[in-house]
Design a protein around this motif. Structure first.
Motif, PDB file in Angstrom:
ATOM      1  N   MET A   1       0.840  -1.183   0.000  1.00 38.76           N
ATOM      2  CA  MET A   1       0.000   0.000   0.000  1.00 38.76           C
ATOM      3  C   MET A   1       0.884   1.244   0.000  1.00 38.76           C
ATOM      4  N   LEU A   2       0.596   2.134  -0.920  1.00 37.81           N
ATOM      5  CA  LEU A   2       1.376   3.365  -1.012  1.00 37.81           C
ATOM      6  C   LEU A   2       1.024   4.318   0.124  1.00 37.81           C
ATOM      7  N   PRO A   3       2.011   5.044   0.616  1.00 37.34           N
ATOM      8  CA  PRO A   3       1.703   6.045   1.641  1.00 37.34           C
ATOM      9  C   PRO A   3       1.099   7.291   1.000  1.00 37.34           C
ATOM     10  N   THR A   4       0.406   8.075   1.789  1.00 41.86           N
ATOM     11  CA  THR A   4      -0.026   9.403   1.374  1.00 41.86           C
ATOM     12  C   THR A   4       1.115  10.350   1.701  1.00 41.86           C
ATOM     13  N   LEU A   5       1.498  11.173   0.739  1.00 38.86           N
ATOM     14  CA  LEU A   5       2.607  12.111   0.929  1.00 38.86           C
ATOM     15  C   LEU A   5       2.066  13.532   0.845  1.00 38.86           C
ATOM     16  N   GLU A   6       2.584  14.428   1.689  1.00 39.27           N
ATOM     17  CA  GLU A   6       2.088  15.804   1.706  1.00 39.27           C
ATOM     18  C   GLU A   6       3.207  16.820   1.632  1.00 39.27           C
ATOM     19  N   THR A   7       2.905  17.915   0.939  1.00 43.80           N
ATOM     20  CA  THR A   7       3.741  19.115   0.967  1.00 43.80           C
ATOM     21  C   THR A   7       2.835  20.236   1.481  1.00 43.80           C
ATOM     22  N   ASN A   8       3.310  21.464   1.450  1.00 50.67           N
ATOM     23  CA  ASN A   8       2.475  22.581   1.898  1.00 50.67           C
ATOM     24  C   ASN A   8       1.246  22.773   1.022  1.00 50.67           C
ATOM     25  N   ARG A   9       1.359  22.477  -0.278  1.00 46.20           N
ATOM     26  CA  ARG A   9       0.253  22.737  -1.209  1.00 46.20           C
ATOM     27  C   ARG A   9      -0.367  21.490  -1.815  1.00 46.20           C
ATOM     28  N   LEU A  10       0.338  20.374  -1.805  1.00 43.91           N
ATOM     29  CA  LEU A  10      -0.120  19.176  -2.513  1.00 43.91           C
ATOM     30  C   LEU A  10      -0.215  17.966  -1.596  1.00 43.91           C
ATOM     31  N   ALA A  60       0.882  -0.723  -8.601  1.00 43.41           N
ATOM     32  CA  ALA A  60       1.763   0.253  -9.247  1.00 43.41           C
ATOM     33  C   ALA A  60       2.098   1.382  -8.287  1.00 43.41           C
ATOM     34  N   ASP A  61       3.277   1.926  -8.455  1.00 41.81           N
ATOM     35  CA  ASP A  61       3.694   3.100  -7.691  1.00 41.81           C
ATOM     36  C   ASP A  61       3.179   4.332  -8.421  1.00 41.81           C
ATOM     37  N   GLU A  62       1.889   4.592  -8.284  1.00 41.38           N
ATOM     38  CA  GLU A  62       1.210   5.666  -9.009  1.00 41.38           C
ATOM     39  C   GLU A  62       0.284   6.393  -8.039  1.00 41.38           C
ATOM     40  N   TRP A  63       0.497   7.685  -7.915  1.00 41.58           N
ATOM     41  CA  TRP A  63      -0.296   8.499  -7.005  1.00 41.58           C
ATOM     42  C   TRP A  63      -1.152   9.508  -7.768  1.00 41.58           C
ATOM     43  N   ALA A  64      -2.271   9.880  -7.174  1.00 47.16           N
ATOM     44  CA  ALA A  64      -3.062  11.013  -7.642  1.00 47.16           C
ATOM     45  C   ALA A  64      -2.428  12.268  -7.039  1.00 47.16           C
ATOM     46  N   ILE A  65      -2.249  13.303  -7.862  1.00 49.68           N
ATOM     47  CA  ILE A  65      -1.738  14.585  -7.368  1.00 49.68           C
ATOM     48  C   ILE A  65      -2.950  15.445  -7.040  1.00 49.68           C
ATOM     49  N   ALA A  66      -3.037  15.918  -5.802  1.00 45.41           N
ATOM     50  CA  ALA A  66      -4.187  16.708  -5.380  1.00 45.41           C
ATOM     51  C   ALA A  66      -3.735  18.011  -4.727  1.00 45.41           C
ATOM     52  N   LEU A  67      -4.480  19.059  -4.998  1.00 42.36           N
ATOM     53  CA  LEU A  67      -4.296  20.312  -4.269  1.00 42.36           C
ATOM     54  C   LEU A  67      -4.938  20.144  -2.900  1.00 42.36           C
ATOM     55  N   LYS A  68      -4.324  20.712  -1.887  1.00 38.44           N
ATOM     56  CA  LYS A  68      -4.967  20.691  -0.581  1.00 38.44           C
ATOM     57  C   LYS A  68      -6.158  21.624  -0.619  1.00 38.44           C
ATOM     58  N   ALA A  69      -7.239  21.211  -0.005  1.00 37.45           N
ATOM     59  CA  ALA A  69      -8.459  22.010   0.035  1.00 37.45           C
ATOM     60  C   ALA A  69      -9.154  21.749   1.366  1.00 37.45           C
ATOM     61  N   ASP A  70     -10.103  22.619   1.709  1.00 39.75           N
ATOM     62  CA  ASP A  70     -10.839  22.447   2.962  1.00 39.75           C
ATOM     63  C   ASP A  70     -11.683  21.181   2.947  1.00 39.75           C
ATOM     64  N   THR A  71     -12.227  20.854   1.771  1.00 40.11           N
ATOM     65  CA  THR A  71     -13.020  19.641   1.650  1.00 40.11           C
ATOM     66  C   THR A  71     -12.145  18.576   1.008  1.00 40.11           C
ATOM     67  N   PHE A  72     -12.700  17.751   0.166  1.00 39.43           N
ATOM     68  CA  PHE A  72     -11.903  16.723  -0.498  1.00 39.43           C
ATOM     69  C   PHE A  72     -10.845  17.384  -1.370  1.00 39.43           C
ATOM     70  N   PRO A  73      -9.615  16.904  -1.345  1.00 44.17           N
ATOM     71  CA  PRO A  73      -8.572  17.501  -2.192  1.00 44.17           C
ATOM     72  C   PRO A  73      -8.953  17.456  -3.668  1.00 44.17           C
ATOM     73  N   GLN A  74      -8.610  18.502  -4.382  1.00 48.50           N
ATOM     74  CA  GLN A  74      -8.884  18.599  -5.816  1.00 48.50           C
ATOM     75  C   GLN A  74      -7.781  17.887  -6.586  1.00 48.50           C
ATOM     76  N   ILE A  75      -8.100  16.772  -7.244  1.00 47.65           N
ATOM     77  CA  ILE A  75      -7.109  15.988  -7.985  1.00 47.65           C
ATOM     78  C   ILE A  75      -6.836  16.665  -9.315  1.00 47.65           C
ATOM     79  N   ILE A  76      -5.548  16.940  -9.571  1.00 45.67           N
ATOM     80  CA  ILE A  76      -5.146  17.677 -10.769  1.00 45.67           C
ATOM     81  C   ILE A  76      -4.167  16.907 -11.645  1.00 45.67           C
ATOM     82  N   GLY A  77      -3.825  15.683 -11.262  1.00 50.21           N
ATOM     83  CA  GLY A  77      -2.875  14.929 -12.073  1.00 50.21           C
ATOM     84  C   GLY A  77      -2.515  13.595 -11.468  1.00 50.21           C
TER      85      GLY A  77
END
Length: 105
Positions: A1-10, A60-77
Motif C-alpha cells: 500500500m502506497l503512503p499518502t505524501l504531503e507538501t504545503n500545497r499538494l 503500481a507506484d502511481e499516485w493522484a496529485i491533489a491540491l490541498k483544500a478544505d473539503t476533499f482535495p482537488q485531484i489535478i494529475g
C-alpha cells in the motif's frame, strides 16, 4: 500500500476507483496524454476506472496529485515511478507525471 505524501500545497494519494471522474477531467485532454508515454486518451469514466483498477491490481507506484483544500482535495494529475533496467545499475527508476493543463507553468 502506497503512503499518502504531503507538501504545503499538494497531497499525493494512492489512486482509488472513486477518483475516476477526476482522472477523466485531465486525462481526456489530448495535449496532456500525447506528451506522456504509457498513457492512452481516457474519454470515459469507465476507461478511467479501468486505468485506476490496473494500478491497484498490479500495485503500481502511481499516485493522484491533489491540491490541498478544505473539503476533499482537488485531484489535478498523476505521478508515478517504475523500476527500469539501465546499463549495469540495479536501482534505476523512471518517473513520469501528468498535470491538468491549467496547472502547467
Amino acid at each position: 500500500m502506497l503512503p499518502t505524501l504531503e507538501t504545503n500545497r499538494l497531497i499525493l494519494l494512492p489512486w482509488k476507483v472513486e477518483y475516476a471522474k477526476y482522472m477523466l477531467a485531465f486525462a481526456s485532454n489530448e495535449r496532456i496524454i500525447y506528451s506522456a508515454g504509457g498513457w492512452n486518451l481516457i474519454d470515459s469514466e469507465k476507461k478511467a476506472k479501468d486505468k485506476i483498477g490496473s494500478f491497484i491490481r498490479r500495485e503500481a507506484d502511481e499516485w493522484a496529485i491533489a491540491l490541498k483544500a478544505d473539503t476533499f482535495p482537488q485531484i489535478i494529475g498523476s505521478i508515478g515511478m517504475s523500476k527500469v533496467a539501465f546499463k549495469n545499475l540495479n536501482l534505476c527508476f523512471d518517473f513520469g507525471y501528468l498535470l491538468a493543463e491549467e496547472y502547467w507553468g
